[in-house]
Structures are given as structure tokens and as C-alpha cells.
Design an enzyme around this catalytic site. Structure first.
Site, PDB file in Angstrom:
ATOM      1  N   SER A  54       0.871  -1.184   0.000  1.00 58.54           N
ATOM      2  CA  SER A  54       0.000   0.000   0.000  1.00 58.54           C
ATOM      3  C   SER A  54       0.899   1.223   0.000  1.00 58.54           C
ATOM      4  O   SER A  54       2.056   1.141   0.441  1.00 58.54           O
ATOM      5  CB  SER A  54      -0.860   0.012   1.269  1.00 58.54           C
ATOM      6  OG  SER A  54      -1.516   1.267   1.419  1.00 58.54           O
TER       7      SER A  54
ATOM      8  N   TYR B 101      -2.894  -1.577  10.313  1.00 59.72           N
ATOM      9  CA  TYR B 101      -2.821  -1.694   8.846  1.00 59.72           C
ATOM     10  C   TYR B 101      -1.485  -1.170   8.316  1.00 59.72           C
ATOM     11  O   TYR B 101      -0.808  -1.833   7.533  1.00 59.72           O
ATOM     12  CB  TYR B 101      -3.993  -0.938   8.210  1.00 59.72           C
ATOM     13  CG  TYR B 101      -4.072  -1.096   6.711  1.00 59.72           C
ATOM     14  CD1 TYR B 101      -4.650  -2.235   6.151  1.00 59.72           C
ATOM     15  CD2 TYR B 101      -3.560  -0.121   5.854  1.00 59.72           C
ATOM     16  CE1 TYR B 101      -4.715  -2.390   4.768  1.00 59.72           C
ATOM     17  CE2 TYR B 101      -3.626  -0.270   4.476  1.00 59.72           C
ATOM     18  CZ  TYR B 101      -4.203  -1.406   3.943  1.00 59.72           C
ATOM     19  OH  TYR B 101      -4.260  -1.561   2.578  1.00 59.72           O
TER      20      TYR B 101
HETATM   21  P1  NAI Z   1     -11.416  -6.322  -0.860  1.00 64.60           P
HETATM   22  O1  NAI Z   1     -11.884  -6.440   0.551  1.00 64.60           O
HETATM   23  O2  NAI Z   1     -12.364  -5.755  -1.868  1.00 64.60           O
HETATM   24  O3  NAI Z   1     -10.850  -7.711  -1.366  1.00 64.60           O
HETATM   25  C1  NAI Z   1      -9.991  -8.452  -0.558  1.00 64.60           C
HETATM   26  C2  NAI Z   1     -10.150  -9.919  -0.839  1.00 64.60           C
HETATM   27  O4  NAI Z   1      -9.268 -10.621   0.075  1.00 64.60           O
HETATM   28  C3  NAI Z   1     -11.568 -10.402  -0.554  1.00 64.60           C
HETATM   29  O5  NAI Z   1     -12.024 -11.195  -1.622  1.00 64.60           O
HETATM   30  C4  NAI Z   1     -11.412 -11.191   0.735  1.00 64.60           C
HETATM   31  O6  NAI Z   1     -12.325 -12.285   0.867  1.00 64.60           O
HETATM   32  C5  NAI Z   1      -9.984 -11.688   0.627  1.00 64.60           C
HETATM   33  N1  NAI Z   1      -9.475 -12.096   1.933  1.00 64.60           N
HETATM   34  C6  NAI Z   1      -9.611 -11.450   3.120  1.00 64.60           C
HETATM   35  N2  NAI Z   1      -9.091 -12.204   4.108  1.00 64.60           N
HETATM   36  C7  NAI Z   1      -8.600 -13.328   3.522  1.00 64.60           C
HETATM   37  C8  NAI Z   1      -7.964 -14.481   4.005  1.00 64.60           C
HETATM   38  N3  NAI Z   1      -7.726 -14.668   5.319  1.00 64.60           N
HETATM   39  N4  NAI Z   1      -7.584 -15.437   3.114  1.00 64.60           N
HETATM   40  C9  NAI Z   1      -7.832 -15.277   1.812  1.00 64.60           C
HETATM   41  N5  NAI Z   1      -8.451 -14.233   1.280  1.00 64.60           N
HETATM   42  C10 NAI Z   1      -8.844 -13.261   2.139  1.00 64.60           C
HETATM   43  O7  NAI Z   1     -10.090  -5.430  -0.774  1.00 64.60           O
HETATM   44  P2  NAI Z   1      -9.184  -4.706  -1.877  1.00 64.60           P
HETATM   45  O8  NAI Z   1      -9.374  -3.258  -1.692  1.00 64.60           O
HETATM   46  O9  NAI Z   1      -9.357  -5.322  -3.208  1.00 64.60           O
HETATM   47  O10 NAI Z   1      -7.729  -5.035  -1.308  1.00 64.60           O
HETATM   48  C11 NAI Z   1      -6.874  -6.018  -1.868  1.00 64.60           C
HETATM   49  C12 NAI Z   1      -5.482  -5.756  -1.356  1.00 64.60           C
HETATM   50  O11 NAI Z   1      -5.075  -4.453  -1.766  1.00 64.60           O
HETATM   51  C13 NAI Z   1      -5.361  -5.771   0.170  1.00 64.60           C
HETATM   52  O12 NAI Z   1      -4.134  -6.359   0.538  1.00 64.60           O
HETATM   53  C14 NAI Z   1      -5.380  -4.297   0.527  1.00 64.60           C
HETATM   54  O13 NAI Z   1      -4.745  -4.033   1.753  1.00 64.60           O
HETATM   55  C15 NAI Z   1      -4.600  -3.736  -0.651  1.00 64.60           C
HETATM   56  N6  NAI Z   1      -4.798  -2.310  -0.867  1.00 64.60           N
HETATM   57  C16 NAI Z   1      -6.031  -1.813  -1.194  1.00 64.60           C
HETATM   58  C17 NAI Z   1      -6.209  -0.456  -1.410  1.00 64.60           C
HETATM   59  C18 NAI Z   1      -7.525   0.131  -1.773  1.00 64.60           C
HETATM   60  O14 NAI Z   1      -7.643   1.367  -1.725  1.00 64.60           O
HETATM   61  N7  NAI Z   1      -8.520  -0.642  -2.145  1.00 64.60           N
HETATM   62  C19 NAI Z   1      -5.068   0.496  -1.273  1.00 64.60           C
HETATM   63  C20 NAI Z   1      -3.818  -0.164  -0.924  1.00 64.60           C
HETATM   64  C21 NAI Z   1      -3.701  -1.501  -0.736  1.00 64.60           C
END
Ligand code: NAI
Length: 258
Positions: free
Chosen positions: A148, A161
Site C-alpha cells: 500500500s 494496517y
Molecule cells: P477487498 O476487501 O475488496 O478484497 C480483498 C479480498 O481478500 C476479498 O475477496 C477477501 O475475501 C480476501 N481475503 C480477506 N481475508 C482473507 C484471508 N484470510 N484469506 C484469503 N483471502 C482473504 O479489498 P481490496 O481493496 O481489493 O484489497 C486487496 C489488497 O489491496 C489488500 O491487501 C489491501 O490491503 C490492498 N490495498 C487496497 C487499497 C484500496 O484502496 N482498495 C489500497 C492499498 C492496498
């Protein structure tokens, strides 16, 4: 015809947390660049995962869907073996699974802390360790961690986080150093605010509050789309990136340039 150095043709990728959001976009993007893609997520997101698998198959690439909770070390190890058996190898791991919890530092509970650190940092480490166990005998591979922009700048109310993502960047450098001799590169991407289901669920602000925040903090003036991260991930997963390792590639709409 595209630049061959960026082609992922003949490669097998695994993306964690790929039922939705950034993980789903990266899975589909790696397929567009030529890879066969194993998608994985926690069982409650199986429906979304099957949709992503179908999308990849419509892109004329092979795909398999796996229940993989990155908190479960046994499942991590068995899934790496299954992907390798089902798709013929494992060349690219994208550690995307992650959670966010916001609260003032004074109110963070032990449960919040452990959940965020265990999912974002410990999960990334043990998935990488298990993938390297497959990649080393194969002669190498690529690991791309989704960190991030908050790995390098502070975010208020996000003690766990930011610590987890800073840890991911540090881990990226250590693994890069240890595993380059095995032909494995380890890099990270650092997204800024990106419109995903997880972000929208966590953000309770109204449109005016959001716009005021973006006007101050986000030179791009809007949130990014998950697809805007695909090019960075494809590069780091590609043959072109053989000499790029231990790097954090920030894609944040200028957030950290201020
Ligand atoms: P999201 O919540 O929309 O998707 C995350 C996915 O990870 C979900 O499908 C969820 O079921 C899965 N997940 C959660 N815990 C899990 C586990 N224990 N085992 C396997 N899968 C698991 O989130 P998003 O926004 O797509 O985030 C994806 C990555 O990007 C994360 O690592 C987040 O920290 C990172 N990120 C996101 C940003 C944003 O603004 N959306 C900015 C910077 C980083």
C-alpha cells in the site's frame, strides 16, 4: 503485437484473495498478459471466485478456483501443491489477500491487531514460503506482494494496517535478498485509494467529505480503479523484471509525491 518481454504466455499464476476487488482485477490482467491463473479466496466468497474463473476462461486461459484462507498454513501448503499438479507449475504468486480495520490507536484491540497483522503480513510470508518451495526446484519464479502507499506514509487510525504494510515492504526486501540466487524475484506494488468492495464497505463518509479528502490528499483527484494496477503487476511478474527485486512500485495517483 506486444513486447515479448512483458508476455506471461506459458506461465502459471496464483492470486490470493481474488474473488473481488484488486485481486480479481490482477487475476484477469495476468490472464490477459498470457498466464493461466489459479484464483483463490475464503469459502464465503466462492460465488465471486467462480465468476473470476469464468472471466479468465473467456480470455482463453486456463483457470482453477481454490478455497484458500491465508490464515491456514496447512491449506496454504496443500493449495500450492494442488495448483502445481492441476496447472503444471507455479511461476507467479500474487499476495493480495488483505483486510483493513480503522480505529484510533488508543482503541485498537488485540483481536484487531492480530487479525490485520496475521492476514496481511503473516499470510504473505507463509504463502511466499510455500510458493518458494515449489519455485526453487522449478528454477525460479516471481512473487508480487500487494502492499500500500500506507507502507511508507502514515494513515490516521490505521496503526495495525500501516504496520502490516510496512512489514510487507520489509519482508519483500528480505525475501528478495534470500531468493534471488534461486531465480525468484520478490517485489511489491503500493496502491493508493482504489475503488473496491472492501474500500467502499469501510468508508462511511458522504460524497462531499470524500471529495474534500481527495482534493487535499490525492493529486489524481479521484480514486483509482483496480484495473489501473494491472500494468505494474504484469511488469513485476514478467521476464522483463528479472533484475528488478526488492522494489516497491507505488501506484497511488500522486498521494506520496506531495
Ligand atoms: P477487498 O476487501 O475488496 O478484497 C480483498 C479480498 O481478500 C476479498 O475477496 C477477501 O475475501 C480476501 N481475503 C480477506 N481475508 C482473507 C484471508 N484470510 N484469506 C484469503 N483471502 C482473504 O479489498 P481490496 O481493496 O481489493 O484489497 C486487496 C489488497 O489491496 C489488500 O491487501 C489491501 O490491503 C490492498 N490495498 C487496497 C487499497 C484500496 O484502496 N482498495 C489500497 C492499498 C492496498
Amino acid at each position: 503485437m506486444g513486447y515479448a518481454g512483458l508476455s506471461l504466455e506459458g506461465k502459471v499464476a496464483l492470486v490470493t484473495g481474488s474473488a473481488r476487488g484488486i485481486g480479481a482485477a490482477l487475476a484477469s490482467g495476468l490472464a490477459e498478459a498470457g498466464a493461466d491463473v489459479a484464483v483463490s479466496d475464503i469459502p464465503s466468497n466462492r460465488a465471486g471466485l467462480n465468476e473470476v474463473k469464468k472471466r479468465i476462461e473467456a480470455q482463453r486461459r486456463r483457470s482453477m478456483a481454490y478455497d484458500l484462507n491465508v490464515l491456514d498454513l496447512e491449506q496454504i501448503r496443500s493449495t500450492m501443491g494442488r495448483v502445481t499438479a492441476d496447472l503444471g507449475g507455479l511461476d507467479i504468486l500474487v499476495n493480495n489477500a488483505g483486510i483493513r480495520r480503522r480505529s484510533p490507536a488508543l482503541e485498537v484491540t488485540e483481536e484487531d491487531w492480530d487479525a490485520v497483522i496475521d492476514t496481511n503480513l503473516k499470510g504473505t510470508f507463509f504463502c511466499s514460503q510455500a510458493a518458494a518451495g515449489v519455485m526453487i526446484p522449478q528454477g525460479g519464479g516471481r512473487i508480487v506482494n500487494v502492499a500500500s502507499q500506507l507502507a511508507v506514509v502514515a494513515g490516521e487510525n490505521r496503526a495495525a494496517y500501516c504496520s502490516s504494510k510496512g512489514g510487507v515492504v520489509s519482508l519483500t526486501q528480505v525475501l528478495a535478498l534470500e531468493w534471488l540466487r534461486h531465480g525468484i524475484t520478490v517485489n511489491a506494488i503500493g496502491p493508493g485509494p482504489t475503488e473496491t468492495p472492501g474500500l467502499l464497505e469501510a468508508d462511511t463518509r458522504d460524497a462531499d467529505e470524500l471529495q474534500a479528502d481527495l482534493a487535499v490528499n490525492m493529486p489524481l483527484g479521484r480514486r483509482m480503479s483496480p484495473e489501473e494496477l494491472v500494468g505494474a503487476a504484469v511488469y513485476l511478474a514478467s521476464p522483463s523484471a528479472a533484475a528488478t527485486t526488492g522494489h516497491l512500485l507505488i501506484v497511488d495517483g500522486g498521494w506520496t509525491a506531495r
